[in-house]
Design an enzyme around this catalytic site. Structure first.
Site, PDB file in Angstrom:
ATOM      1  N   GLU A  65     -78.837 -53.488  -2.544  1.00  0.00           N
ATOM      2  CA  GLU A  65     -79.181 -53.926  -3.903  1.00  0.00           C
ATOM      3  C   GLU A  65     -80.537 -54.614  -4.013  1.00  0.00           C
ATOM      4  OE1 GLU A  65     -75.939 -56.218  -5.572  1.00  0.00           O
ATOM      5  OE2 GLU A  65     -74.578 -54.493  -5.515  1.00  0.00           O
ATOM      6  N   ARG A 117     -79.627 -59.181  -2.866  1.00  0.00           N
ATOM      7  CA  ARG A 117     -80.611 -58.606  -3.793  1.00  0.00           C
ATOM      8  C   ARG A 117     -82.063 -58.880  -3.440  1.00  0.00           C
ATOM      9  NH1 ARG A 117     -76.512 -60.662  -7.032  1.00  0.00           N
ATOM     10  NH2 ARG A 117     -74.885 -59.090  -6.948  1.00  0.00           N
ATOM     11  N   GLU A 179     -64.432 -65.393  -9.208  1.00  0.00           N
ATOM     12  CA  GLU A 179     -63.129 -64.723  -9.149  1.00  0.00           C
ATOM     13  C   GLU A 179     -62.222 -65.464  -8.161  1.00  0.00           C
ATOM     14  OE1 GLU A 179     -65.971 -62.422  -9.535  1.00  0.00           O
ATOM     15  OE2 GLU A 179     -65.266 -62.553 -11.596  1.00  0.00           O
ATOM     16  N   ASP A 305     -64.148 -61.324 -17.816  1.00  0.00           N
ATOM     17  CA  ASP A 305     -65.150 -61.260 -16.743  1.00  0.00           C
ATOM     18  C   ASP A 305     -66.538 -60.959 -17.310  1.00  0.00           C
ATOM     19  OD1 ASP A 305     -66.231 -61.364 -14.175  1.00  0.00           O
ATOM     20  OD2 ASP A 305     -65.772 -59.273 -13.732  1.00  0.00           O
ATOM     21  N   VAL A 545     -69.848 -53.508  -6.633  1.00  0.00           N
ATOM     22  CA  VAL A 545     -68.473 -53.626  -7.120  1.00  0.00           C
ATOM     23  C   VAL A 545     -67.903 -52.277  -7.569  1.00  0.00           C
ATOM     24  CG1 VAL A 545     -68.880 -54.112  -9.567  1.00  0.00           C
ATOM     25  CG2 VAL A 545     -66.921 -55.115  -8.412  1.00  0.00           C
TER      26      VAL A 545
HETATM   27  O1  LIG Z   1     -68.293 -64.295 -11.038  1.00  0.00           O
HETATM   28  C1  LIG Z   1     -68.912 -64.246  -9.982  1.00  0.00           C
HETATM   29  O2  LIG Z   1     -69.152 -65.239  -9.266  1.00  0.00           O
HETATM   30  C2  LIG Z   1     -69.425 -62.906  -9.580  1.00  0.00           C
HETATM   31  C3  LIG Z   1     -70.263 -62.734  -8.479  1.00  0.00           C
HETATM   32  C4  LIG Z   1     -70.768 -61.445  -8.188  1.00  0.00           C
HETATM   33  C5  LIG Z   1     -71.682 -61.363  -6.999  1.00  0.00           C
HETATM   34  O3  LIG Z   1     -71.995 -62.422  -6.423  1.00  0.00           O
HETATM   35  O4  LIG Z   1     -72.133 -60.314  -6.585  1.00  0.00           O
HETATM   36  C6  LIG Z   1     -70.383 -60.358  -9.044  1.00  0.00           C
HETATM   37  C7  LIG Z   1     -69.513 -60.652 -10.125  1.00  0.00           C
HETATM   38  N1  LIG Z   1     -69.068 -61.887 -10.368  1.00  0.00           N
HETATM   39  C8  LIG Z   1     -69.075 -59.644 -11.046  1.00  0.00           C
HETATM   40  O5  LIG Z   1     -68.284 -59.938 -11.962  1.00  0.00           O
HETATM   41  C9  LIG Z   1     -69.537 -58.324 -10.914  1.00  0.00           C
HETATM   42  O6  LIG Z   1     -69.190 -57.440 -11.731  1.00  0.00           O
HETATM   43  C10 LIG Z   1     -70.393 -58.027  -9.809  1.00  0.00           C
HETATM   44  C11 LIG Z   1     -70.965 -56.820  -9.398  1.00  0.00           C
HETATM   45  C12 LIG Z   1     -71.660 -57.103  -8.274  1.00  0.00           C
HETATM   46  C13 LIG Z   1     -72.418 -56.201  -7.409  1.00  0.00           C
HETATM   47  O7  LIG Z   1     -73.227 -56.697  -6.622  1.00  0.00           O
HETATM   48  O8  LIG Z   1     -72.204 -54.973  -7.514  1.00  0.00           O
HETATM   49  N2  LIG Z   1     -71.577 -58.423  -8.003  1.00  0.00           N
HETATM   50  C14 LIG Z   1     -70.796 -59.015  -8.923  1.00  0.00           C
HETATM   51 CA   LIG Z   2     -67.624 -62.274 -12.341  1.00  0.00          CA
END
Ligand SMILES: O=C(O)c1cc(C(=O)O)c2c(n1)C(=O)C(=O)c1cc(C(=O)O)[nH]c1-2
Ligand SMILES: [Ca+2]
Length: 691
Positions: A65, A117, A179, A305, A545
């Site tokens: 990413e 990232r 989460e 979310d 995700v």
């Molecule tokens: O609520 C959080 O703390 C949190 C953290 C992260 C993360 O750190 O990557 C994601 C999400 N939520 C989230 O809801 C989400 O859809 C998501 C996608 C991704 C990814 O890197 O593909 N990270 C995250």
């Molecule tokens: Ca989240």
């Protein structure tokens, strides 16, 4: 201790502010995070001759990413597992690599893959934040560690995936974890010594401990029950934007925790004007002190979310004949926002995608009207929320071209089913979202699956933020495509889930060039120039995700497979990728169903709560984690117990779940997966389904 002066050599504030087009010094290229390059050598006239200059295979086959940074002829990337690599940006020769040695068991507390990232550059240092919650300063010259600090309060609920940012002698970083049981924060560290300078929490803690500041006291009035026991969420897991005009840091905050507010009563009656501050918001704090300046809550009473973590962009626009320094934001919730950067005053918001959770925006306050049916914990009925939990737009960065006046947004069109979990009890491991995932598992039904897949698409959307209307769009087969780069050469670059890296005309979206990447691209491209030659770089590597959570839907776009690489292009480049390896077609071969109905139902419940977040809905996984329907261990109750209870695969990231589960629970999960596998095998025989 005395704060160090900002660096005067190496990468300085002045250099980041000047944003020379030959280099790419910070995550979003400039302080405003516009991802607009002034370079013009590659343009609509010659982009057809773009070819691979060099590439590098990465040794982490998970989602990639990162946006690469380039300074002084060196290209810096991070890979999955928070590793850092430095390359000669012209030739691709590896200068050094750094591995923070994140324990693989961290996967169990990472919601969304082992992603990272990117780095920050400042002075003579490179900064990376690790999945297990540390901030590391490396020396640019050789990758040696200058200092390493634990940022997160504990490593059982918090992870870090985002890129640090730098300004005024400080390094800024937050965390993920909303989460689990996390209390969101933004922390600032002295760039030289690694001393923590300040920490701003985004949600209030236990009132009995006293509030850190007035902002926390104000926020506490918007929370009910014993919210602090589950952390509260509001994590700062991606967007951090330094605004030099107002010497402030803007952060996007994550969802409120738990998702289902009925589980701990955090919303009370659930109809507060501002529910649960400062979740799902943009918050501005003073860059030197971390003191609260302003906030705007984009999703009050969040229960879907709806993180507001998508990249925050600053721009100087003429609005109604007036020149304004504004914030542009497209969070998960489907609205496109514009705020005054100095005050946070709401200027405008417009729905840019389909949505059903909100019926409109109050033009005076910017507050969204909430569809009562979307309050699923109150109705007690299943609710498919649009946009889904993946967001109409997430961390995949958008870009803004001052030349066209357009914002280029990687868009996801999908829904997400919510059923409130009855009698939810927090546990010591796993998601604490209080959603009944078993109730919404995808059935082995051709029509239901076809419908879900048809309703899951994506696009590159060019949005005019002043007119608040769409200029053009490129439709995609599926969601979860890469971030975007806009250039003064009149181009927009974007990689796709369908394994392409494309160049479009920034004016009208006409496709001008495409390269087969052999793996889905989710990262954003960047560009730089050395010795008068312009390069475009992007990481390929499917994941994040979308691969992990939605199971069968992760295959909507194409074959979900991970071949992780750094790809670097220039005009006339002649390098060639080796042929992609063949991924053998697997055959479902489960043992017969022997579990009782009650046992399988219990297994479904346990699977939904503890397993689906990594292994996919209904036991259908994506590319990164084992698809349990195919697992040989289905034949052996002892093997399943050894893994789930005794932690036999701990070092691969599959930790023991004995903190929450018994051997009987593990056996029930085995029986449930056997049943799913048999159902899908029957569906395959009929010629339907997908795996
Ligand atoms: O609520 C959080 O703390 C949190 C953290 C992260 C993360 O750190 O990557 C994601 C999400 N939520 C989230 O809801 C989400 O859809 C998501 C996608 C991704 C990814 O890197 O593909 N990270 C995250
Ligand atoms: Ca989240």
């Amino acid at each position: 201790p005395e704060a160090s002066d900002a660096p005067t050599e190496g990468v300085t504030d002045a250099m980041i502010a000047a944003a020379d087009g030959n280099e790419w010094l910070t995550y979003g290229r400039d302080y405003g995070e516009q991802r607009f390059s002034p370079l013009t050598q590659i343009s609509g006239d010659n982009v057809g001759q773009l070819g691979l200059a060099w590439f590098a295979d990465l040794d982490t086959a998970r989602g990639q990413e990162a946006t690469p940074l380039m300074h002084d002829g060196v290209l810096y990337i991070t890979t999955a597992w928070s590793k850092v690599m430095a390359f000669d940006a012209k030739t691709g020769t590896v200068k050094w690599t750094y591995d923070p040695e994140v324990p693989r068991s961290t996967l169990a507390v990472a919601c969304c893959d082992a992603v990272n990232r990117g780095v920050a550059l400042y002075g003579d240092k490179v900064y990376v934040a690790t999945l297990d919650g540390d901030l590391v300063a490396l020396n640019q010259s050789d990758g040696s560690v200058a200092w390493r600090k634990q940022v997160v309060p504990d490593k059982d609920n918090y992870t870090i995936t985002g890129a640090p940012r730098v300004a005024h002698g400080k390094v800024f970083i937050g965390s993920g974890g909303a989460e689990y049981k996390a209390r969101g924060f933004l922390a600032a560290y002295d760039w030289k010594t690694g001393e923590e300078a300040w920490r701003f929490h985004t949600v209030p803690g236990n009132p009995a401990d006293g509030f850190e500041n007035d902002a926390m006291k104000t926020a506490a009035d918007t929370w009910k029950g014993n919210w602090w026991e589950l952390g509260g969420g509001g994590t700062v897991w991606d967007s951090i934007t330094y605004d030099p005009v107002n010497n402030q840091v803007l952060v996007g905050t994550g969802n409120a925790e738990p998702w289902n507010p009925g589980a701990n009563g955090r919303l009370g009656s659930g109809e507060a004007a501002e529910g649960n501050l400062y979740t799902s918001s943009i918050v501005a704090v003073d860059a030197d002190t971390g003191a609260y300046k302003w906030h705007f809550q984009e999703t009050p009473e969040d229960r879907w979310d709806y993180d507001s973590n998508a990249q925050i962009t600053l721009a100087d626009l003429t609005i109604g004949g007036e020149q304004k320094h504004v914030v542009l934001h497209a969070p998960k919730n489907g609205y496109f926002y514009m705020f005054d950067a100095a005050t946070g005053k709401f200027i405008d918001a417009k729905a840019w995608t389909d949505m059903n959770w909100s019926t409109g925006i109050d033009p005076a306050t910017g507050r969204p009207a909430i569809n009562p049916e979307a309050r699923y914990e109150q109705t007690g009925k299943p609710w498919v929320n649009v946009p889904g939990a993946g967001g109409s737009h997430s961390w995949q960065a958008m870009s803004f071209s001052p030349a066209t006046g357009l914002v280029y947004i990687p868009a996801n069109f999908a829904g997400f089913p919510f059923v409130a979990k009855k009698d939810f009890k927090p546990s010591d491991i796993g998601f604490q979202t209080a959603i009944d995932s078993a109730a919404t598992a995808m059935p082995a039904d051709e029509n239901v699956r076809a419908g879900a897949m048809a309703g899951t698409t994506g696009a590159l959307v060019a949005w005019d933020p002043v007119a608040q209307k769409e200029a053009w769009r490129v439709p995609y087969k599926g969601p979860w495509n890469g971030g975007t780069l806009a250039t003064a050469g009149g181009l927009v670059f974007q990689g796709t889930a369908t394994e392409e890296f494309n160049a479009y005309s920034a004016a009208d979206g006409k496709k001008l060039w495409s390269f087969p990447t052999q793996s889905g691209v989710i990262a954003a491209p960047m560009t730089y120039a050395i010795d008068g030659e312009q390069y475009v770089a992007v990481l390929a590597g499917w994941g994040g995700v979308w691969d992990i959570a939605p199971g069968i839907l992760s295959s909507v776009s194409g074959p979900p497979r991970n071949i992780s690489r750094l790809l670097v292009f220039k005009i006339g480049g002649t390098a060639k990728l080796p042929d992609a390896p063949k991924f053998p077609k697997r055959v479902l071969d489960p043992p017969p169903v022997t579990g009782t109905e009650a046992q399988i139902a219990h297994g479904a419940d346990v699977y939904g709560r503890y397993c689906s977040v990594c292994h996919g809905d209904a036991a259908v996984a994506g590319a990164l984690n084992p698809d349990l329907r195919y697992s040989a261990t289905l034949n052996s109750p002892d093997a399943v117990k050894a893994i789930v209870i005794d932690g036999a695969l701990h070092d691969n990231g599959m930790v023991s779940f004995k903190a929450a589960l018994s051997a009987d629970d593990a056996e029930a999960v085995r029986q449930y997966v056997i049943k799913r596998s048999n159902e899908d095998k029957a569906l395959e025989k009929k010629g339907g389904g997908s795996s």
